[in-house]
Design a protein around this motif. Structure first.
Motif, short mmCIF file in Angstrom:
data_model
loop_
_atom_site.label_atom_id
_atom_site.label_comp_id
_atom_site.label_asym_id
_atom_site.label_seq_id
_atom_site.Cartn_x
_atom_site.Cartn_y
_atom_site.Cartn_z
N TYR A 228 0.82 -1.24 0.03
CA TYR A 228 -0.08 -0.07 -0.03
C TYR A 228 0.77 1.23 -0.01
CZ TYR A 228 -4.09 -2.93 1.06
OH TYR A 228 -4.98 -3.94 0.95
N ASN A 229 0.42 2.29 -0.64
CA ASN A 229 1.25 3.48 -0.57
C ASN A 229 0.30 4.79 0.21
OD1 ASN A 229 -0.90 4.30 -2.31
ND2 ASN A 229 0.25 4.56 -4.14
N ALA A 230 -0.86 4.40 0.74
CA ALA A 230 -1.32 5.47 1.50
C ALA A 230 -2.39 4.63 2.70
CB ALA A 230 -2.41 6.40 0.61
N ILE B 135 2.20 9.44 14.80
CA ILE B 135 1.61 8.23 13.88
C ILE B 135 1.66 8.72 12.44
CG2 ILE B 135 -0.63 7.31 12.94
CD1 ILE B 135 -1.76 7.64 15.99
N PHE B 136 1.40 9.81 12.07
CA PHE B 136 1.70 10.56 10.64
C PHE B 136 2.90 10.24 10.26
CE2 PHE B 136 -2.36 13.34 10.54
CZ PHE B 136 -3.17 12.18 10.67
N ARG B 137 4.05 10.67 11.37
CA ARG B 137 5.57 10.79 10.93
C ARG B 137 6.07 9.23 10.62
NH1 ARG B 137 7.28 12.10 15.57
NH2 ARG B 137 6.52 14.38 15.13
N ARG B 138 5.60 8.42 11.46
CA ARG B 138 5.96 6.92 11.21
C ARG B 138 5.36 6.47 9.84
NH1 ARG B 138 9.53 3.50 10.83
NH2 ARG B 138 9.18 1.47 11.35
N ALA B 139 4.14 6.93 9.55
CA ALA B 139 3.66 6.43 8.10
C ALA B 139 4.65 7.12 7.22
CB ALA B 139 2.29 6.77 8.10
N LEU C 53 7.80 5.20 6.59
CA LEU C 53 7.52 3.88 5.91
C LEU C 53 7.12 4.12 4.30
CD1 LEU C 53 5.76 2.11 8.88
CD2 LEU C 53 7.98 1.66 7.74
N GLY C 54 6.70 5.35 3.86
CA GLY C 54 6.59 5.75 2.40
C GLY C 54 4.82 5.66 2.14
N LEU C 55 4.08 5.81 3.29
CA LEU C 55 2.78 5.92 3.16
C LEU C 55 2.20 7.36 3.42
CD1 LEU C 55 2.21 3.01 5.44
CD2 LEU C 55 1.74 2.86 3.22
N LYS C 56 1.53 7.69 2.46
CA LYS C 56 0.70 9.11 2.52
C LYS C 56 -0.32 8.93 3.65
CE LYS C 56 1.31 10.73 -2.02
NZ LYS C 56 1.98 11.70 -1.89
N ASN C 57 -0.42 10.25 4.24
CA ASN C 57 -1.71 10.13 5.24
C ASN C 57 -2.93 10.92 4.97
OD1 ASN C 57 -0.20 9.01 7.57
ND2 ASN C 57 1.20 10.69 7.49
N LEU C 58 -3.91 10.32 4.77
CA LEU C 58 -5.20 11.00 4.16
C LEU C 58 -6.29 10.80 5.40
CD1 LEU C 58 -5.41 9.48 0.75
CD2 LEU C 58 -4.64 11.71 1.50
N LEU C 59 -6.84 12.06 5.65
CA LEU C 59 -7.63 12.10 6.92
C LEU C 59 -9.25 12.06 6.16
CD1 LEU C 59 -8.29 12.08 9.85
CD2 LEU C 59 -8.14 14.59 9.67
N GLU D 1 2.14 18.43 9.63
CA GLU D 1 2.97 18.76 8.45
C GLU D 1 3.13 17.51 7.70
OE1 GLU D 1 6.93 19.79 9.68
OE2 GLU D 1 7.27 18.01 10.77
N ASP D 2 2.80 16.23 8.42
CA ASP D 2 2.99 15.05 7.72
C ASP D 2 1.65 14.62 7.10
OD1 ASP D 2 5.61 14.26 7.86
OD2 ASP D 2 5.51 14.04 10.01
N LEU D 3 0.60 15.43 7.18
CA LEU D 3 -0.87 14.96 6.62
C LEU D 3 -0.85 15.49 5.31
CD1 LEU D 3 -3.77 14.27 6.87
CD2 LEU D 3 -4.26 16.57 7.69
N ASP D 4 -1.15 14.26 4.29
CA ASP D 4 -1.09 14.73 2.98
C ASP D 4 -2.36 15.27 2.05
OD1 ASP D 4 1.89 13.67 2.27
OD2 ASP D 4 1.00 12.25 3.46
N GLY D 5 -3.61 15.12 2.82
CA GLY D 5 -4.58 15.27 2.16
C GLY D 5 -6.12 14.72 3.24
N LEU D 6 -7.10 15.23 2.64
CA LEU D 6 -8.60 14.86 3.15
C LEU D 6 -9.33 14.13 2.03
CD1 LEU D 6 -9.41 18.28 4.63
CD2 LEU D 6 -8.26 16.18 5.83
N CYS D 7 -10.12 13.40 2.58
CA CYS D 7 -10.92 12.61 1.52
C CYS D 7 -12.30 12.35 2.17
CB CYS D 7 -10.50 11.08 1.49
SG CYS D 7 -11.49 10.07 0.28
#
Length: 224
Positions: free
Chosen positions: A29-31, A75-79, A82-88, A151-157
């Protein structure tokens, strides 16, 4: 408070998060899409930001906001490591119980183009389902603040549907895009297709001049 003691323990346990996030990354997975629960009682606006612009929206003492924000940043920093985007995941229109009380929304209101029937449902609450200049300004400020806070939050959905009265598609450019543009970054917003007429999406959301970093979620849903 709702009897979910194990879920609460897991939230504060970074070993738990490391295991979950590492597993997702190992599986390709990437996000990650984070969904606040119970979503019918609270959205992220209740507890993930301090409400600098609308202090009357605060439901928790300052120290509790600080504690939650520190953990979610971990949590967001650890993701990201690991190369995972963070979406809320986001739900509209939602403020906070304190904001609803401060603005006279903590009562049953007649359903209209400004009030969704979910506003009057006891399982949701008075901080749901009201469309006004006050809730629009709150939404803009909250969207901007959540990206300044993490700062490690990439986007909203989220969808422009359900507890949003009136023409749902226009809420995107009225309330959400101004917050995205104010945050000082260029975050993703993935628009969920839930209950959103295609032509309204094309007219009010998809056109490039609204917000360039708009993505689209397309999924089948057994309910519809």
């Amino acid at each position: 408070a709702r009897g979910e003691a194990e879920a609460a323990r897991q939230f504060w346990d970074m070993a738990y998060w490391d295991e979950v996030l590492t597993t997702l990354a190992d599986e390709g997975y990437n996000a990650v899409l984070y969904l606040p629960e119970p979503w019918q009682g609270h959205a992220w606006q209740t507890f993930l930001i301090r409400h600098d612009e609308f202090p009357e929206a605060r439901d928790m003492p300052p120290g509790e906001y600080d504690r939650v924000i520190t953990q979610v940043r971990r949590i967001f920093r650890r993701a990201h490591e690991l190369g995972l985007k963070n979406l809320l995941w986001s739900y509209f229109s939602v403020t906070t119980p304190a904001f609803a009380r401060a603005h006279g929304l903590d009562r049953v209101l007649p359903v209209s183009e400004s009030v969704d029937y979910r506003h009057n449902l006891p399982e949701m609450g008075f901080h749901y389902g009201v469309r006004s200049e006050a809730t629009r300004a709150f939404t803009e400020a909250a969207v901007a603040e959540v990206f300044r806070t993490y700062e490690d939050l990439d986007g909203l959905c989220g969808g422009m549907g359900e507890a949003l009265p009136g023409k749902r598609s226009t809420w995107y450019r009225e309330a959400i895009v101004p917050g995205l543009k104010r945050c000082g970054r260029n975050p993703i917003f993935i628009v969920d297709d839930w209950m959103l007429p295609l032509q309204d999406f094309l007219d009010d959301i998809a056109v490039p001049r609204v917000y360039e970093n708009t993505w689209l979620s397309i999924k089948s849903n057994g309910e519809i």
